[in-house]
Motif scaffolding. Sequence first.
Motif, PDB file in Angstrom:
ATOM      1  N   LEU A   1      86.910  62.216   6.975  1.00 28.44           N
ATOM      2  CA  LEU A   1      87.882  62.187   5.859  1.00 28.44           C
ATOM      3  C   LEU A   1      89.456  62.479   6.697  1.00 28.44           C
ATOM      4  CD1 LEU A   1      86.342  64.799   3.565  1.00 28.44           C
ATOM      5  CD2 LEU A   1      86.916  62.314   3.010  1.00 28.44           C
ATOM      6  N   SER A   2      89.315  62.550   7.792  1.00 24.91           N
ATOM      7  CA  SER A   2      90.695  63.003   8.544  1.00 24.91           C
ATOM      8  C   SER A   2      91.125  61.691   9.317  1.00 24.91           C
ATOM      9  CB  SER A   2      90.557  64.003   9.501  1.00 24.91           C
ATOM     10  OG  SER A   2      90.152  65.206   8.992  1.00 24.91           O
ATOM     11  N   VAL A   3      90.137  60.786   9.694  1.00 21.73           N
ATOM     12  CA  VAL A   3      90.644  59.642  10.362  1.00 21.73           C
ATOM     13  C   VAL A   3      90.381  58.398   9.837  1.00 21.73           C
ATOM     14  CG1 VAL A   3      89.808  58.267  12.706  1.00 21.73           C
ATOM     15  CG2 VAL A   3      89.708  60.621  12.717  1.00 21.73           C
ATOM     16  N   PHE A   4      89.555  58.456   8.785  1.00 25.43           N
ATOM     17  CA  PHE A   4      89.626  56.829   7.912  1.00 25.43           C
ATOM     18  C   PHE A   4      90.877  56.504   7.292  1.00 25.43           C
ATOM     19  CE2 PHE A   4      88.857  54.371   4.216  1.00 25.43           C
ATOM     20  CZ  PHE A   4      88.515  53.220   4.906  1.00 25.43           C
ATOM     21  N   PRO A   5      91.563  57.362   6.658  1.00 21.33           N
ATOM     22  CA  PRO A   5      93.023  56.973   6.089  1.00 21.33           C
ATOM     23  C   PRO A   5      93.899  56.277   7.033  1.00 21.33           C
ATOM     24  CG  PRO A   5      92.394  59.390   5.142  1.00 21.33           C
ATOM     25  CD  PRO A   5      91.419  58.901   6.697  1.00 21.33           C
ATOM     26  N   PHE A   6      93.712  56.618   8.385  1.00 16.74           N
ATOM     27  CA  PHE A   6      94.520  55.859   9.129  1.00 16.74           C
ATOM     28  C   PHE A   6      93.915  54.579   9.861  1.00 16.74           C
ATOM     29  CE2 PHE A   6      95.832  60.366   9.110  1.00 16.74           C
ATOM     30  CZ  PHE A   6      97.034  60.251   8.843  1.00 16.74           C
ATOM     31  N   ALA A   7      92.570  54.870  10.171  1.00 17.54           N
ATOM     32  CA  ALA A   7      91.919  53.663  10.527  1.00 17.54           C
ATOM     33  C   ALA A   7      91.844  52.542   9.490  1.00 17.54           C
ATOM     34  CB  ALA A   7      90.250  54.094  10.768  1.00 17.54           C
ATOM     35  N   GLY A   8      91.889  52.790   8.227  1.00 16.01           N
ATOM     36  CA  GLY A   8      91.857  51.774   7.105  1.00 16.01           C
ATOM     37  C   GLY A   8      93.278  51.776   6.547  1.00 16.01           C
ATOM     38  N   LYS A   9      94.054  52.043   7.238  1.00 13.66           N
ATOM     39  CA  LYS A   9      95.591  51.879   6.657  1.00 13.66           C
ATOM     40  C   LYS A   9      96.049  50.422   6.338  1.00 13.66           C
ATOM     41  CE  LYS A   9      98.881  52.735   9.814  1.00 13.66           C
ATOM     42  NZ  LYS A   9      99.783  51.303  10.046  1.00 13.66           N
ATOM     43  N   PRO A  10      95.785  49.693   7.131  1.00 12.45           N
ATOM     44  CA  PRO A  10      96.081  48.016   6.744  1.00 12.45           C
ATOM     45  C   PRO A  10      95.652  47.750   5.509  1.00 12.45           C
ATOM     46  CG  PRO A  10      95.642  48.062   8.859  1.00 12.45           C
ATOM     47  CD  PRO A  10      95.133  49.492   8.482  1.00 12.45           C
ATOM     48  N   VAL A  11      94.409  48.053   5.103  1.00 17.42           N
ATOM     49  CA  VAL A  11      93.766  47.552   3.832  1.00 17.42           C
ATOM     50  C   VAL A  11      94.237  48.617   2.683  1.00 17.42           C
ATOM     51  CG1 VAL A  11      91.484  47.377   2.857  1.00 17.42           C
ATOM     52  CG2 VAL A  11      91.865  46.560   4.996  1.00 17.42           C
ATOM     53  N   LEU A  12      93.962  49.851   3.167  1.00 15.55           N
ATOM     54  CA  LEU A  12      94.935  50.637   2.016  1.00 15.55           C
ATOM     55  C   LEU A  12      96.139  50.535   1.525  1.00 15.55           C
ATOM     56  CD1 LEU A  12      92.945  53.909   3.348  1.00 15.55           C
ATOM     57  CD2 LEU A  12      92.211  52.491   1.406  1.00 15.55           C
ATOM     58  N   ILE A  13      97.089  50.322   2.536  1.00 12.47           N
ATOM     59  CA  ILE A  13      98.510  49.948   2.264  1.00 12.47           C
ATOM     60  C   ILE A  13      98.525  48.832   1.098  1.00 12.47           C
ATOM     61  CG2 ILE A  13     100.718  48.921   3.158  1.00 12.47           C
ATOM     62  CD1 ILE A  13     100.306  50.773   5.355  1.00 12.47           C
ATOM     63  N   ARG A  14      97.718  47.720   1.411  1.00 19.47           N
ATOM     64  CA  ARG A  14      97.850  46.325   0.560  1.00 19.47           C
ATOM     65  C   ARG A  14      96.933  46.975  -0.639  1.00 19.47           C
ATOM     66  NH1 ARG A  14      96.295  40.787   3.202  1.00 19.47           N
ATOM     67  NH2 ARG A  14      98.191  41.376   4.408  1.00 19.47           N
ATOM     68  N   PHE A  15      96.148  47.481  -0.893  1.00 17.04           N
ATOM     69  CA  PHE A  15      95.514  47.839  -1.813  1.00 17.04           C
ATOM     70  C   PHE A  15      96.006  48.670  -2.958  1.00 17.04           C
ATOM     71  CE2 PHE A  15      92.590  50.489  -4.417  1.00 17.04           C
ATOM     72  CZ  PHE A  15      91.688  49.563  -5.071  1.00 17.04           C
ATOM     73  N   LEU A  16      96.966  49.432  -2.234  1.00 11.24           N
ATOM     74  CA  LEU A  16      97.851  50.482  -3.079  1.00 11.24           C
ATOM     75  C   LEU A  16      98.899  50.037  -3.389  1.00 11.24           C
ATOM     76  CD1 LEU A  16      96.932  53.823  -1.263  1.00 11.24           C
ATOM     77  CD2 LEU A  16      96.130  53.125  -3.483  1.00 11.24           C
ATOM     78  N   GLY A  17      99.554  48.865  -2.702  1.00  9.78           N
ATOM     79  CA  GLY A  17     100.866  48.225  -2.994  1.00  9.78           C
ATOM     80  C   GLY A  17     102.109  49.157  -2.691  1.00  9.78           C
ATOM     81  N   ILE A  18     101.842  49.733  -1.603  1.00  7.91           N
ATOM     82  CA  ILE A  18     103.068  50.628  -1.097  1.00  7.91           C
ATOM     83  C   ILE A  18     103.305  50.308   0.503  1.00  7.91           C
ATOM     84  CG2 ILE A  18     102.571  52.543  -2.686  1.00  7.91           C
ATOM     85  CD1 ILE A  18     101.286  54.044  -0.272  1.00  7.91           C
ATOM     86  N   SER A  19     104.520  50.807   0.797  1.00  8.11           N
ATOM     87  CA  SER A  19     104.993  50.410   2.144  1.00  8.11           C
ATOM     88  C   SER A  19     104.302  51.368   3.125  1.00  8.11           C
ATOM     89  CB  SER A  19     106.593  50.707   2.034  1.00  8.11           C
ATOM     90  OG  SER A  19     106.808  51.973   2.191  1.00  8.11           O
ATOM     91  N   GLU A  20     104.413  50.943   4.512  1.00  6.73           N
ATOM     92  CA  GLU A  20     103.836  51.842   5.336  1.00  6.73           C
ATOM     93  C   GLU A  20     104.433  53.223   5.552  1.00  6.73           C
ATOM     94  OE1 GLU A  20     102.575  51.953  10.265  1.00  6.73           O
ATOM     95  OE2 GLU A  20     103.280  49.988   9.226  1.00  6.73           O
ATOM     96  N   SER A  21     105.547  53.399   5.107  1.00  8.85           N
ATOM     97  CA  SER A  21     106.452  54.661   5.462  1.00  8.85           C
ATOM     98  C   SER A  21     106.177  55.416   4.313  1.00  8.85           C
ATOM     99  CB  SER A  21     107.943  54.377   5.390  1.00  8.85           C
ATOM    100  OG  SER A  21     108.431  53.629   4.179  1.00  8.85           O
TER     101      SER A  21
END
Length: 206
Positions: A163-183
Amino acid sequence: MFDNRNDYTEVQQRIVKSARKLFIKRGFKGTTVRDIANDSNTNVAMVNYYFRSKNKLFETVLGEALSILMKKIFSILDSDLPFFDLVREWIYSYYDTLMEYPDLPNFVLNELAHNPDMLKKNMHFRQLHQCYNYLTRRIREEEEKGTIRPVPFNDFLINIISLSVFPFAGKPVLIRFLGISESKYIEAMAKHREYVADFIIHAISK
């Protein structure tokens, strides 16, 4: 180690900073010493003089990356904090470090998949076992006091890390899916750590 970076010369600091950026972006195989030299405004001879080889430079960068995270975790897990505070601070240590170095999980996981021996060189297994034994004892004590339900430690550990690491490991996919900027995504993680800590604590509380 990150703690020793002040001992670097200004040139060494530039080389390590460039190497970290390029290794994260391109991986070990995709990065050359010349790339690092060009990015750090040095030359190949200087990189080899200070770090001897690309392998040694990579070990330095990976060792620093793991060291800063492990140091935080060890200091928390070796403390006498009340159990739920300890769990919360343990989770925060992942999020705080990875918000500063959001590409670290993919960098470490990708490279260790190709060279697992690197892990043995850069992680303090003796301390890890000490923390494992300490946490197991703390969990058993809390179970006996009736503050938490019976907790299989391995599952507990995997849940926290996942739960702590996946949000960062999956960041490229999650950013695109959520439609928000990296910042914006990294901003959201500062709040998400609270949710994860509450979720874990609620799951084990009696």
